[in-house]
Each structure stands twice: as C-alpha cells, then as structure tokens.
Design a protein around this motif. Structure first.
Motif, PDB file in Angstrom:
ATOM      1  N   GLU A   1       1.192   9.931  10.728  1.00 22.18           N
ATOM      2  CA  GLU A   1       1.130   8.490  10.446  1.00 22.18           C
ATOM      3  C   GLU A   1       2.468   7.952   9.935  1.00 22.18           C
ATOM      4  OE1 GLU A   1      -1.181   6.043  10.749  1.00 22.18           O
ATOM      5  OE2 GLU A   1      -2.739   7.276  11.655  1.00 22.18           O
TER       6      GLU A   1
ATOM      7  N   GLU B   1       4.646   5.167  11.738  1.00 17.00           N
ATOM      8  CA  GLU B   1       4.734   3.849  11.093  1.00 17.00           C
ATOM      9  C   GLU B   1       6.088   3.581  10.457  1.00 17.00           C
ATOM     10  OE1 GLU B   1       0.017   3.452   9.824  1.00 17.00           O
ATOM     11  OE2 GLU B   1       1.530   3.416   8.265  1.00 17.00           O
TER      12      GLU B   1
ATOM     13  N   GLU C   1       0.834  -1.211   0.000  1.00 17.25           N
ATOM     14  CA  GLU C   1       0.000   0.000   0.000  1.00 17.25           C
ATOM     15  C   GLU C   1       0.859   1.246   0.000  1.00 17.25           C
ATOM     16  OE1 GLU C   1      -2.225   0.378   3.663  1.00 17.25           O
ATOM     17  OE2 GLU C   1      -0.413   0.721   4.854  1.00 17.25           O
TER      18      GLU C   1
ATOM     19  N   GLY D   1      -0.174   5.240   5.193  1.00 18.55           N
ATOM     20  CA  GLY D   1      -1.016   6.333   5.670  1.00 18.55           C
ATOM     21  C   GLY D   1      -1.907   5.859   6.782  1.00 18.55           C
ATOM     22  N   GLY D   2      -2.968   6.615   7.032  1.00 21.46           N
ATOM     23  CA  GLY D   2      -3.887   6.233   8.103  1.00 21.46           C
ATOM     24  C   GLY D   2      -4.987   7.252   8.257  1.00 21.46           C
TER      25      GLY D   2
HETATM   26 MG    MG Z   1      -1.761   2.827   8.415  1.00 25.20          MG
END
Ligand code: MG
Ligand code: 9L3
Length: 131
Positions: free
Chosen positions: A49, A53, A30, A33-34
C-alpha cells in the motif's frame, strides 16, 4: 486493514497523509495504509500500500496496542514502520507531511485526524523522540 506509523530516520516524526476521499474524510489526515488482499499478511499489505500510494519502501515492525473495529468484518490495526528507500509523495492523497509529537497532539485535539486514528495518538506521542 493495516495502517503504518512510519517513523523518519531521526525517530522524531511520523508520516501523515491527507485523504482525498470519501467526501466525509476528505481533507483529514491519516496514518497511510489500506486493505490486505486475500493471502497477504498485514506486513505485505502495508508495504504494498505505501509503495503504491506514496512511492516508498518501508520496514515493518510490531503492532501498536489499539485495534479499531471499522465494521462487522473490517478491523484496522497499525504497525510501526520506518522508511528504507524513497521520499514519500502524495500519489493518491492530497498531501503528505512529517509531524512531531507536539504537532500530532495539536492536530488530534483540533479534529484534523480521521476519527479512527485518534486512538493511537497517546502511544505515538509516547514513542516519538522529542525533537
Ligand atoms: Mg489507503
Ligand atoms: N481508515 C482509517 N484510518 C486509516 C486508514 C488507512 C483507513 N489510517 C479507514 C477509512 C475508511 C476505511 O478505513 O473508512 C478504508 O480506507 P481506504 O481503503 O479507503 O484507505
């Protein structure tokens, strides 16, 4: 929800991250993000994010053309971004990798991306500089 199309310093590659969960998305790649928290802009959410992460600081640019409805109340957008500081590391993902236009197209065709993110591939491929 906001995802980042994070370019490397040469503009030839973007960063993909391999999801660890949920089970139906685990192993797929992917744009990281979030979810934005209450009171947070999408730019602030993306910076927070990716810091959490991946351990990087990014500069956030304009939005990509497509928007994806994930559910009745969740819309996924993507913003162009570039690394300001740090080396991306998979803290919550299974792995991270930089991919060029050709590799990104192949991964999409072969079903290695999370389904939602496939809509951005044509724009990403057009925008990435040839290696
Ligand atoms: Mg995420
Ligand atoms: N999602 C899809 N593409 C992305 C991102 C960051 C997220 N590039 C989808 C996957 C999940 C939902 O959004 O269905 C929530 O994602 P997360 O908060 O578990 O990362």
């Amino acid at each position: 929800m906001v995802a980042g199309a994070i370019l490397d310093s040469s503009g030839t590659r973007i960063l993909l991250a391999r999801r660890a969960r949920p089970a139906e998305l685990a192993g797929l790649w992917e744009l990281p993000g979030g979810k934005a928290e209450v009171g947070e802009t999408d730019e602030e959410a993306l910076r927070r994010e990716v810091a959490e992460e991946l351990g990087i600081d990014v500069g956030v640019e304009c939005e990509l053309r497509e928007r994806v409805a994930l559910s009745d109340e969740l819309v996924l957008i993507a913003r162009w971004a570039h690394v300001i500081a740090g080396e991306p590391a998979a803290r919550e993902h299974q792995a991270v990798r930089w991919v060029g236009a050709e590799e990104l197209s192949t991964m999409c065709e072969q079903g290695y991306l999370v389904p939602a993110d496939a809509v951005w591939v044509p724009e990403l491929v057009a925008r990435l500089r040839p290696a």
